[in-house]
Scaffold this motif. Structure first.
Motif, short mmCIF file in Angstrom:
data_model
loop_
_atom_site.label_atom_id
_atom_site.label_comp_id
_atom_site.label_asym_id
_atom_site.label_seq_id
_atom_site.Cartn_x
_atom_site.Cartn_y
_atom_site.Cartn_z
N VAL A 160 0.82 -1.22 0.00
CA VAL A 160 0.00 0.00 0.00
C VAL A 160 0.85 1.27 0.00
CG1 VAL A 160 -2.03 -1.02 1.09
CG2 VAL A 160 -0.23 -0.08 2.53
N MET A 161 2.08 1.19 0.48
CA MET A 161 2.93 2.38 0.55
C MET A 161 4.37 1.99 0.30
SD MET A 161 1.46 4.33 3.95
CE MET A 161 1.53 2.86 4.99
N GLU A 162 5.17 2.97 -0.11
CA GLU A 162 6.60 2.76 -0.28
C GLU A 162 7.37 3.64 0.70
OE1 GLU A 162 7.80 3.37 -4.30
OE2 GLU A 162 7.08 1.40 -4.95
N ASP A 163 8.52 3.16 1.09
CA ASP A 163 9.38 3.91 2.01
C ASP A 163 10.82 3.66 1.59
OD1 ASP A 163 9.93 5.56 4.21
OD2 ASP A 163 10.22 3.85 5.54
N GLU A 164 11.71 4.55 1.95
CA GLU A 164 13.13 4.35 1.67
C GLU A 164 13.93 4.77 2.89
OE1 GLU A 164 16.62 5.41 -1.63
OE2 GLU A 164 14.64 6.35 -1.77
N LEU A 165 14.73 3.86 3.39
CA LEU A 165 15.58 4.16 4.54
C LEU A 165 16.72 5.07 4.09
CD1 LEU A 165 15.92 0.59 6.11
CD2 LEU A 165 14.07 2.24 6.34
N LYS A 166 17.16 5.93 5.01
CA LYS A 166 18.24 6.86 4.72
C LYS A 166 19.28 6.81 5.83
CE LYS A 166 16.37 9.01 1.06
NZ LYS A 166 17.01 9.15 -0.26
N LEU A 167 20.44 7.35 5.54
CA LEU A 167 21.50 7.47 6.54
C LEU A 167 21.15 8.61 7.49
CD1 LEU A 167 24.36 6.66 7.53
CD2 LEU A 167 25.25 8.39 5.95
N ILE A 168 21.17 8.33 8.80
CA ILE A 168 20.85 9.32 9.82
C ILE A 168 22.10 9.53 10.68
CG2 ILE A 168 19.27 9.98 11.66
CD1 ILE A 168 17.89 9.44 8.95
N VAL A 169 22.51 10.78 10.82
CA VAL A 169 23.72 11.09 11.58
C VAL A 169 23.44 12.30 12.47
CG1 VAL A 169 25.17 10.25 9.68
CG2 VAL A 169 24.65 12.69 9.84
N PRO A 170 24.28 12.52 13.50
CA PRO A 170 24.14 13.76 14.29
C PRO A 170 24.32 14.98 13.39
CG PRO A 170 25.57 12.19 15.41
CD PRO A 170 25.33 11.63 14.04
N ARG A 215 11.76 -0.09 0.45
CA ARG A 215 10.89 -1.17 0.95
C ARG A 215 9.44 -0.75 0.75
NH1 ARG A 215 11.20 -0.63 7.57
NH2 ARG A 215 10.78 1.59 7.71
N LYS A 216 8.55 -1.70 0.94
CA LYS A 216 7.11 -1.45 0.86
C LYS A 216 6.46 -1.75 2.20
CE LYS A 216 6.79 -2.63 -4.06
NZ LYS A 216 6.51 -1.27 -4.55
N PHE A 217 5.38 -1.05 2.49
CA PHE A 217 4.52 -1.37 3.62
C PHE A 217 3.30 -2.11 3.07
CE2 PHE A 217 6.22 2.72 5.72
CZ PHE A 217 7.29 2.02 6.27
N TYR A 218 2.81 -3.09 3.82
CA TYR A 218 1.74 -3.97 3.33
C TYR A 218 0.51 -3.92 4.22
CZ TYR A 218 5.26 -6.04 0.26
OH TYR A 218 6.23 -6.23 -0.69
N SER A 219 -0.65 -4.05 3.59
CA SER A 219 -1.89 -4.27 4.34
C SER A 219 -2.16 -5.77 4.35
CB SER A 219 -3.07 -3.53 3.71
OG SER A 219 -3.43 -4.10 2.47
N ILE A 220 -2.68 -6.28 5.45
CA ILE A 220 -3.03 -7.69 5.53
C ILE A 220 -4.45 -7.83 6.11
CG2 ILE A 220 -0.67 -8.56 5.75
CD1 ILE A 220 -1.08 -8.77 8.77
#
Length: 300
Positions: A162-172, A271-276
């Motif tokens: 149902v949705m898409e997401d993308e992880l990113k680099l997180i730093v101070p 990545r994707k988020f899913y409905s179930i």
């Protein structure tokens, strides 16, 4: 008597579940009511559809012929409700859904407000828990549906992106990488990491991409493994390490100038988020409307 969708739905559920009692439980009906509807369907076609025995239900030749059409009718009804959800405006009801940690804490709060303004008469009861608990609550009919971070492979479940997401680099905010022009994975691997616990959806996405790029996850200097995204953020903010998580979870810290979100030039952590939800249960039109809203309004 006319053929109706309700009877085809019951027939399909009996065939899938293998017994009248299991179908009755899935459909929230009494067993005699299920039996009566199957008999009415057999009377309509003038043919036996099921062979009843003490141990299980078998399909007759006529039942085997009908089954794919019953399945298609169920799929068509779902598609119809999804298509018509674009045109609904005066909806009411109560949706009970479960969401995994990242979705429940960082994604849904951004869309529940706009959804509530558009559909003020739909109330939402949200439970944030792990995927296993969500599946259990759906199977026991305590939840209409769930939102999770990976597809679910369960014989009684339908799992749809149902949705898409993308992880990113997180730093101070003042980390040396914030002033580097183009960041490569080789640059990132030189710094200590704070990670979610093994087995979390976020970590699985990260490790899969590292391996795809020829970097063994064990090569990273992991100084801390934590059980929540909130704890990971706090550790990174304190300067204990860097991490790779969803940028939707750090929008507040980014706005305050506490954390920075960076791209890694030679890697994509998508990545994707899913409905179930249950195969045997049609989602109410309000639920389909909510899922359509997520598909169209969510932006990472």
């Amino acid at each position: 008597m006319a053929l109706n969708y309700h009877q085809l739905h019951i027939f399909y559920t009996v065939a899938e579940r293998g017994s009248f009692s299991a179908a009755a439980q899935a459909l929230h009906m009494t067993q005699p009511a299920v039996t009566m509807q199957i008999q009415a369907l057999e009377d309509y076609f003038g043919s036996k559809l099921l062979i009843r025995s003490t141990k299980k239900i078998d399909l007759t030749e006529a039942g085997q012929t009908l089954l794919p059409y019953a399945r298609r009718s169920l799929e068509l009804m779902r598609e119809t409700e999804r298509a018509m959800s674009h045109y609904t405006s005066m909806l009411e009801g109560r949706l009970q859904l479960g969401a995994s940690l990242t979705i429940g804490e960082y994604v849904l709060p951004r869309v529940l407000g706009p959804f509530g303004k558009k559909y003020p008469d739909i109330s939402i009861a949200l439970k944030v828990m792990n995927t296993t608990q969500i599946i259990e609550d759906i199977l026991s009919h305590q939840l209409n549906f769930g939102l999770v971070e990976a597809p679910v492979h369960h014989p009684d479940m339908i799992s749809e992106p149902v949705m898409e997401d993308e992880l990113k680099l997180i730093v101070p905010a003042h980390h040396p990488l914030t002033v580097k022009g183009a960041i490569q994975l080789s640059d990132v691997a030189e710094y200590p990491f704070v990670l979610r616990e093994k087995g979390s959806g976020t970590r699985q996405v990260m490790e899969a991409e590292l391996e795809r790029r020829g970097i063994r996850p064990e090569r990273l200097e992991t100084v801390m493994e934590l059980g929540s995204t909130g704890a990971v953020k706090s550790a990174v903010e304190a300067g204990l390490g860097i991490t790779i998580i969803s940028p939707s979870s750090v929008k507040h810290e980014q706005a305050l100038g506490l954390l920075a979100v960076l791209d890694i030039e030679d890697a994509e952590f998508k990545r994707k988020f899913y409905s179930i939800h249950l195969k045997s249960t049609l989602l109410p039109i309000s639920a389909e409307t909510f899922l359509t809203f997520l598909r169209e309004e969510w932006t990472p």
